[in-house]
Design a protein around this motif. Structure first.
Motif, PDB file in Angstrom:
ATOM      1  N   CYS A  90       0.923  -1.204   0.007  1.00 29.80           N
ATOM      2  CA  CYS A  90       0.177   0.041  -0.018  1.00 29.80           C
ATOM      3  C   CYS A  90       1.041   1.345   0.032  1.00 29.80           C
ATOM      4  O   CYS A  90       1.880   1.133   0.672  1.00 29.80           O
ATOM      5  N   ASN A  91       0.300   2.193  -0.712  1.00 30.79           N
ATOM      6  CA  ASN A  91       1.176   3.575  -0.584  1.00 30.79           C
ATOM      7  C   ASN A  91       0.957   4.603   0.543  1.00 30.79           C
ATOM      8  O   ASN A  91       1.370   5.497   0.543  1.00 30.79           O
ATOM      9  N   LEU A  92      -0.169   4.252   1.437  1.00 29.46           N
ATOM     10  CA  LEU A  92      -0.316   5.088   2.394  1.00 29.46           C
ATOM     11  C   LEU A  92      -0.244   4.308   3.783  1.00 29.46           C
ATOM     12  O   LEU A  92      -0.209   3.109   3.619  1.00 29.46           O
ATOM     13  N   LEU A  93      -0.178   4.975   4.957  1.00 31.38           N
ATOM     14  CA  LEU A  93       0.168   4.611   6.358  1.00 31.38           C
ATOM     15  C   LEU A  93      -1.069   4.932   7.037  1.00 31.38           C
ATOM     16  O   LEU A  93      -0.706   5.855   8.068  1.00 31.38           O
ATOM     17  N   CYS A  94      -2.342   4.654   6.738  1.00 33.09           N
ATOM     18  CA  CYS A  94      -3.576   5.185   7.347  1.00 33.09           C
ATOM     19  C   CYS A  94      -3.400   4.650   8.990  1.00 33.09           C
ATOM     20  O   CYS A  94      -3.042   3.745   9.547  1.00 33.09           O
ATOM     21  N   CYS A 144      -5.288   1.813  10.540  1.00 38.57           N
ATOM     22  CA  CYS A 144      -5.060   0.321   9.716  1.00 38.57           C
ATOM     23  C   CYS A 144      -3.883  -0.484  10.241  1.00 38.57           C
ATOM     24  O   CYS A 144      -3.182  -0.015  10.872  1.00 38.57           O
ATOM     25  N   HIS A 145      -4.333  -1.625   9.795  1.00 35.18           N
ATOM     26  CA  HIS A 145      -2.839  -2.716  10.261  1.00 35.18           C
ATOM     27  C   HIS A 145      -1.628  -2.637   9.414  1.00 35.18           C
ATOM     28  O   HIS A 145      -0.347  -3.015   9.869  1.00 35.18           O
ATOM     29  N   TYR A 146      -1.628  -1.677   8.354  1.00 44.10           N
ATOM     30  CA  TYR A 146      -0.732  -2.041   7.249  1.00 44.10           C
ATOM     31  C   TYR A 146       0.802  -1.431   7.913  1.00 44.10           C
ATOM     32  O   TYR A 146       1.826  -1.880   7.700  1.00 44.10           O
ATOM     33  N   PRO A 147       0.707  -0.224   8.574  1.00 39.67           N
ATOM     34  CA  PRO A 147       1.988   0.487   9.107  1.00 39.67           C
ATOM     35  C   PRO A 147       2.761  -0.571  10.040  1.00 39.67           C
ATOM     36  O   PRO A 147       4.020  -0.598  10.047  1.00 39.67           O
ATOM     37  N   SER A 148       1.998  -1.383  10.344  1.00 38.13           N
ATOM     38  CA  SER A 148       2.862  -2.578  11.351  1.00 38.13           C
ATOM     39  C   SER A 148       3.537  -3.574  10.406  1.00 38.13           C
ATOM     40  O   SER A 148       4.257  -4.210  11.120  1.00 38.13           O
TER      41      SER A 148
END
Length: 359
Positions: A33-37, A40-44
């Motif tokens: 993903c290009n965002l770090l909302c 959201c779980h994605y930043p981790s």
């Protein structure tokens, strides 16, 4: 004990022919993903290895799973347009048997070429755009690395190109997904106004889930934001936009609700389980080909790259999960499950605390 249970209630009893009910598929074609909302779980996970679903895997899914499906959502946890095979995947899906396919995207990486490919794909019937907040300041604070101006420009290009093709609102419809947080709820009217400009079909507003420690955005006092919700609902109705909200209140212009709006927080008790029918009606596919019964369960039951779907669908893990849900002997992941209120992909009858006593 386990042997006796297998004798009295054999796992083979829970074999099931896929397609009854028709499957609802969720699949990610990349884990990038290009965002770090912030919610959201994605930043981790940014430090984990990144990969894209290979076109041959997409083809196998289309060949072996789509024939049993009611619908498919492309992208659940990541940004599909970041896959280096995005355009090829669209082409494969467009030639497949399923004409109820949606794409979930943050819309920040759309080029006119990609917009054209989505609009001209005969099997894509909606694009769900994830937006939080209704102003530049709020959006860019929550959706880290996002650019509000670019987002709006891409949405305007989509609306223009759609109009040039003479497509109605319902064709390749734009849907807004938004999380109702303490810092965004008051901007719901702004989001509806943006939706009016773009000509969207629906806004699906879901409640905040505590995914990231330290981020407390839960709305505990819905009465405090009710005036905004009422204004947003009335404005949406005035312009033919459906607005799904995770709360029910007679003040929310319910007389003008469409059937999808009036039932967005409900789900009928299933034929197979009164708790959840994921292992009968849903499939979640990860970009590496792993097959899950749903996202929250957290365990793969097979891999479509290495196995045929028919073998995975009636494998031992699926039989055991069906047995547990049918008999209400819930596995721990099922006990902990806490989806977003109106999310009926698993056909839950317990949504919004309707079947607490069963757990």
């Amino acid at each position: 004990m386990s042997l006796l249970r297998d004798i009295l209630d054999p796992p083979g009893k829970y074999r099931h022919e896929p397609g009854d009910p028709r499957l609802r598929i969720r699949m990610d074609i990349t884990n990038k993903c290009n965002l770090l909302c912030k919610m959201c779980h994605y930043p981790s996970t940014v430090g984990e290895p990144k990969f894209d679903m290979a076109p041959e895997t997409v083809q196998k899914i289309v060949d072996q799973i789509f024939p049993y499906a009611e619908s498919a959502g492309i992208a659940c946890q990541y940004e599909a347009t970041m896959s280096r095979h995005f355009e090829e995947a669209l082409d494969i899906i467009g030639k497949g048997p399923l004409d109820q396919v949606g794409i979930v995207s943050n819309a920040t990486l759309w080029s006119e070429r990609r917009i054209a490919l989505m609009l001209d794909n005969p099997n894509i019937n909606y694009i769900a755009v994830s937006i939080d907040g209704g102003t530049k300041e709020t959006y860019e604070r929550i959706r880290v690395n996002g650019n509000w101006d670019k987002l709006v420009r891409n949405l305007e290009n989509f609306a223009r190109m759609k109009a040039e093709r003479g497509l109605a609102r319902e064709n390749t419809a734009i849907v807004f997904n938004t999380v109702l947080m303490r810092s965004t709820a008051e901007e719901l009217v702004d989001l509806v106004e943006l939706g009016i400009r773009i000509g969207i079909l629906r806004i699906e507003a879901i409640r905040f889930l505590d995914i990231n420690p330290g981020l407390d955005e839960s709305i505990r006092d819905w009465e405090a934001v009710m005036p905004t919700l009422v204004r947003a609902k009335r404005l949406a109705h005035d312009h033919g936009i459906q607005l799904f909200l995770p709360v029910e209140d007679p003040r929310l212009d319910i007389e003008r609700d469409t059937e999808p709006e009036s039932t967005c927080n409900t789900s009928a008790v299933g034929r197979f389980s009164s708790y959840c029918e994921a292992p009968w009606s849903a499939v979640q596919i990860y970009p590496n080909g792993d097959i899950h019964p749903c996202g929250p369960y957290g365990k793969a039951f097979g891999n479509i790259r290495e196995q045929d779907f028919a073998d995975i669908w009636n494998s031992a893990p699926y039989l055991e999960l069906r047995r547990s849900l049918s008999r209400m002997k819930l596995h721990e992941p099922c006990r902990r499950c806490d989806l977003h209120g109106f999310d009926n992909i698993e056909r839950k009858a317990r949504i919004n605390d309707k079947i607490k006593a069963a757990v």
